[in-house]
Design a protein around this motif. Structure first.
Motif, short mmCIF file in Angstrom:
data_model
loop_
_atom_site.label_atom_id
_atom_site.label_comp_id
_atom_site.label_asym_id
_atom_site.label_seq_id
_atom_site.Cartn_x
_atom_site.Cartn_y
_atom_site.Cartn_z
N MET A 1 16.97 -13.81 -31.62
CA MET A 1 16.05 -14.91 -31.12
C MET A 1 17.34 -15.61 -31.02
N LEU A 2 18.06 -16.91 -31.61
CA LEU A 2 19.21 -17.27 -31.50
C LEU A 2 19.51 -16.45 -30.10
N LYS A 3 19.62 -15.62 -30.44
CA LYS A 3 21.05 -14.81 -28.75
C LYS A 3 20.31 -15.26 -27.60
N GLN A 4 18.74 -14.86 -27.33
CA GLN A 4 17.83 -15.00 -26.62
C GLN A 4 17.70 -16.87 -26.10
N LYS A 5 17.93 -17.97 -27.68
CA LYS A 5 17.43 -19.39 -27.50
C LYS A 5 18.84 -19.36 -26.49
N ARG A 6 19.66 -19.41 -26.72
CA ARG A 6 21.17 -19.94 -26.51
C ARG A 6 21.15 -19.31 -24.93
N LEU A 7 20.91 -17.93 -24.42
CA LEU A 7 20.64 -17.33 -22.78
C LEU A 7 19.60 -18.04 -22.35
N MET A 8 18.77 -18.42 -22.70
CA MET A 8 17.08 -19.48 -22.34
C MET A 8 18.17 -20.93 -21.99
N VAL A 9 18.62 -21.03 -22.61
CA VAL A 9 19.67 -22.63 -22.89
C VAL A 9 20.54 -22.86 -21.72
N VAL A 10 21.14 -21.55 -21.50
CA VAL A 10 22.73 -21.54 -20.25
C VAL A 10 21.35 -21.45 -19.08
N TRP A 11 20.41 -20.98 -18.80
CA TRP A 11 20.11 -19.95 -17.45
C TRP A 11 19.47 -21.79 -17.17
N LEU A 12 18.45 -21.93 -17.82
CA LEU A 12 17.67 -23.56 -17.44
C LEU A 12 19.24 -24.88 -17.44
N GLY A 13 20.23 -25.06 -17.94
CA GLY A 13 21.39 -25.51 -17.26
C GLY A 13 21.74 -25.41 -16.18
N LEU A 14 22.33 -23.98 -15.12
CA LEU A 14 22.52 -23.62 -14.74
C LEU A 14 21.54 -23.67 -13.09
N GLN A 15 20.72 -23.68 -13.39
CA GLN A 15 18.73 -24.14 -12.23
C GLN A 15 19.12 -25.59 -12.22
N LEU A 16 19.25 -25.88 -13.38
CA LEU A 16 19.11 -27.51 -12.54
C LEU A 16 20.33 -28.06 -12.13
N ILE B 1 30.69 -26.61 -9.24
CA ILE B 1 30.49 -25.29 -8.89
C ILE B 1 31.30 -23.79 -9.66
N ILE B 2 32.49 -23.73 -10.22
CA ILE B 2 33.15 -22.45 -10.73
C ILE B 2 33.06 -22.76 -12.28
N THR B 3 32.62 -24.22 -12.35
CA THR B 3 31.96 -24.13 -14.68
C THR B 3 31.11 -23.19 -14.00
N ALA B 4 30.11 -23.42 -12.88
CA ALA B 4 28.42 -22.47 -13.32
C ALA B 4 28.97 -21.36 -13.08
N LEU B 5 29.88 -20.78 -12.79
CA LEU B 5 30.66 -19.09 -12.60
C LEU B 5 30.60 -19.15 -14.01
N PHE B 6 31.53 -19.86 -14.18
CA PHE B 6 31.76 -18.37 -15.46
C PHE B 6 31.16 -19.56 -16.44
N ALA B 7 30.01 -19.74 -16.74
CA ALA B 7 28.61 -20.21 -17.63
C ALA B 7 27.65 -18.96 -17.43
N ASN B 8 27.30 -18.77 -15.77
CA ASN B 8 26.57 -17.33 -15.41
C ASN B 8 27.19 -16.15 -15.40
N MET B 9 29.50 -16.32 -16.11
CA MET B 9 29.29 -14.73 -16.42
C MET B 9 29.03 -14.30 -17.92
N TYR B 10 29.01 -15.91 -18.59
CA TYR B 10 29.43 -16.45 -20.04
C TYR B 10 28.05 -15.34 -20.28
N SER B 11 26.73 -15.50 -19.36
CA SER B 11 25.41 -15.55 -19.83
C SER B 11 25.24 -14.04 -19.58
#
Length: 649
Positions: A1-16, A129-139
């Motif tokens: 559950m913790l992993k899922q919440k962490r991913l959701m936060v990353v994806w929300l930040g990316l889409q914003l 944009i490159i930071t967003a790429l690294f965040a998506n790679m992390y997710s």
């Protein structure tokens, strides 16, 4: 559950971040819709820890898609495509329940990251944009990594050391292939000079402090009074507004064949132009040679082969002399007089009668502006229908476009072909970096008149406000009007210096990364071929040295084993299976846990291996060690199947 919440936060930040980066493709109401959808997902995550039903998401998606479709004509095809792509990602996130459903989402994010580079080439934005790429790679890693695993800095560093040289080699040496498809032309607002010029248009533009273009000179920067950057010709006048003649607009331009090297002095330079969504570019004096990505059009104008939607670099060579008159038709075009402004026309005919020779007439007009109480102002009074009469004889206050418009009309009244030229004058020279920065605030208008077969340049602004030409726009304005050109944060010395340093870094980014084109690549390949033998010797030396280091490390490890032989033997043979073993768990305990999950044959094999391993390890039993080797060799295929089974559980 913790992993899922962490991913959701990353994806929300990316889409914003995507919503902010792609703002050029979104109108205000479209942005508000996407912001509301993201806020809804945030609320469901924080307060309900759930997602919307698939039915509700489909209804929302259909309604938004229809609204975007109705807005297609206004937005343009490219912007519509970007909106639909982000909509797909947001809807996927709204309906996301299980992590395995997010695989498509991660790949859509990669496409969105690539699309961000369509709209942005600025270095700082590229870092975002490159930071967003690294965040998506992390997710991406979190999505597929086994439970309990962690990123290891050593593995990341090792992968980086392998990837960076490969990336650099591909960037420098891989052939630049043409695109397999073309991006549709987007209907976005353009910047810079437009195809019309009326009182007030230049004044509005000079209040924009953004960059228009930057210039590198091959043999040093010319004197400031020579820096007249021609961009547009205004030859049709309706009594108030100057316009480009249709014969010179868009596709009606024809490319000029570049001839032999001229005998006159020439100037070689390279321009890095910012995106403007226009084809008009900038040149000094009379350009005669250019790089392949631009055309030299009649009357010395320079055009891009397509609207400049991204930062563009091009080379020019210019003759330091006026452009030639093309034909009698061109002269007649620039003699036409509209109705109105009768006082100006009469004054022009009077000056002609007093000064029959063209040079004397030009001096008379300049003297008139110098001797009479005319004023140079960024905020001139509004003018009516007969705008030139009101300016010359009533208000006597104006900006460069007022003086250029009045002068061109006076010359036409005197029977001298004349036109208004729109472009930029001057720029800020940065000696340490070696480039001239020309901003929108350097926008300027002047006059060209036909004499002795060439279009001679005359700038009436120089007669009224010589500081504008010899120094800068700021020196020609009052302190009160200078405040209009400078925002409060630009008056702070520290912030202004930081802004300058960022501009310099962005310049190097433009030259070394964005400006690396086919010509640079061909030059690099030529240097590689010329120095191939030297490169081969260097590469051979580095390869031999690396092999020696690897051999030495291998020999030292082989010479001084740090683990018992039984442990090393089992670890090497079962390495794929042991990747899932926690670091704190003993090897035999992990194998016992694995044996409990297997069928009879595999369970018996693992238990036999454990028995031989423990006897060899703890009792130093040579027979047990030999039995362990035999078991591993004899049951190789069974162990391989066991590897696959362990990986898929």
């Amino acid at each position: 559950m913790l992993k899922q919440k962490r991913l959701m936060v990353v994806w929300l930040g990316l889409q914003l971040a995507f919503l902010l980066l792609l703002q050029e493709a979104f109108t205000l109401w479209v942005s508000l819709i996407f912001a509301a959808l993201l806020l809804t997902r945030f609320a469901t995550l924080v307060y309900a820890n759930t997602s919307l039903s698939l039915k509700a998401v489909n209804v929302i998606g259909a309604c938004v898609a229809v609204a975007l479709l109705f807005n297609l004509k206004q937005a343009g095809v490219l912007n519509f495509m970007l909106q639909i792509l982000l909509l797909a990602a947001v809807l996927r996130l709204l309906a996301l329940r299980q992590l395995f459903e997010a695989r498509q989402l991660v790949w859509v994010h990669y496409f969105l990251i690539g699309c961000c580079f369509i709209l942005h080439q600025n270095m700082l934005v590229a870092l975002v944009i490159i930071t967003a790429l690294f965040a998506n790679m992390y997710s991406h890693y979190l999505l597929f990594a086994p439970a309990g695993s962690n990123l290891k800095p050593a593995n990341i560093a090792r992968a980086t050391l392998i990837i960076l040289p490969l990336w650099l080699a591909m960037f420098l040496l891989f052939p630049r292939l043409p695109p397999f498809w073309q991006i549709p032309t987007a209907k976005v607002a353009s910047t810079g000079l437009s195809d019309t010029l009326d009182p007030g248009s230049i004044e509005q533009l000079v209040q924009d402090d953004s960059l228009a273009f930057r210039v590198e000179f091959e043999n040093g920067v010319p004197e400031r009074q020579l820096l007249y950057w021609r961009a547009r010709l205004y030859e049709d006048f309706d009594g108030r507004r100057w316009q480009e003649n249709p014969l010179r607009s868009g596709s009606n331009y024809r490319n000029v064949h570049q001839g032999a090297t001229p005998a006159e002095a020439t100037l070689d330079y390279r321009i890095i132009a910012e995106a403007s969504q226009q084809r008009s570019l900038f040149a000094l004096a009379n350009p005669w040679q250019s790089s392949a990505n631009v055309n030299i059009a009649p009357s010395g104008l320079v055009l891009a082969t397509k609207p400049v939607s991204q930062r563009t670099s091009y080379q020019l060579s210019s003759q330091l002399q006026p452009v030639a008159v093309l034909s009698e038709q061109e002269q007649q075009l620039n003699l036409r007089l509209p109705a109105g402004n009768e006082q100006t026309l009469a004054f022009g005919r009077q000056l002609k009668a007093q000064h029959p020779q063209v040079p004397a007439l030009i001096d008379a007009i300049a003297s008139h502006f110098r001797q009479q109480p005319y004023f140079y102002s960024l905020t001139p009074p509004l003018l009516g229908a007969n705008s030139v009469d009101q300016f010359l004889f009533d208000s006597r206050t104006g900006f460069c476009s007022h003086y250029a418009s009045a002068t061109a009309l006076l010359l036409r009244a005197a029977g001298i072909p004349a036109r208004v030229v729109g472009g930029y004058q001057g720029g800020d020279w940065h000696p340490e970096q070696g480039y001239l920065a020309v901003r929108q605030r350097e926008a300027h208008a002047w006059v060209e008149y036909a004499d002795q077969g060439r279009w001679q340049q005359f700038d009436p602004t120089a007669a009224v406000a010589p500081q504008r030409i010899l120094s800068s726009l700021d020196d020609a304005l009052s302190a009160e009007q200078r405040q209009l050109l400078t925002s409060p944060w630009q008056r702070n010395a520290l912030l202004n210096n930081l802004r300058q340093q960022l501009m310099h870094l962005d310049y190097y980014w433009s030259v070394w990364v964005l400006g690396f084109n086919d010509d640079n690549q061909r030059d690099l390949w030529q240097q590689v071929r010329q120095n191939l033998q030297r490169f081969a010797y260097g590469l051979a030396f580095i390869t031999v040295l690396a092999l020696l280091v690897v051999a030495l490390l291998w020999w030292r490890r082989r010479e001084r084993p740090t683990q018992p032989q039984a442990y090393r033997l089992l670890s090497k043979t079962l390495s794929a299976m042991l990747r899932h073993k926690p670091a704190h768990q003993p090897l035999s305990a992990f194998l016992r846990m694995l044996a409990e999950q297997q069928q009879n044959e595999q369970r018996q094999l693992l238990l036999a291996l454990i028995t031989s391993y423990e006897l060899a390890l703890f009792n130093d039993d040579a027979a047990a060690l030999s039995a362990l080797k035999q078991q591993l060799k004899q049951h190789r295929n069974t162990l391989r199947r066991l590897h696959f089974s362990a990986q898929n559980t």
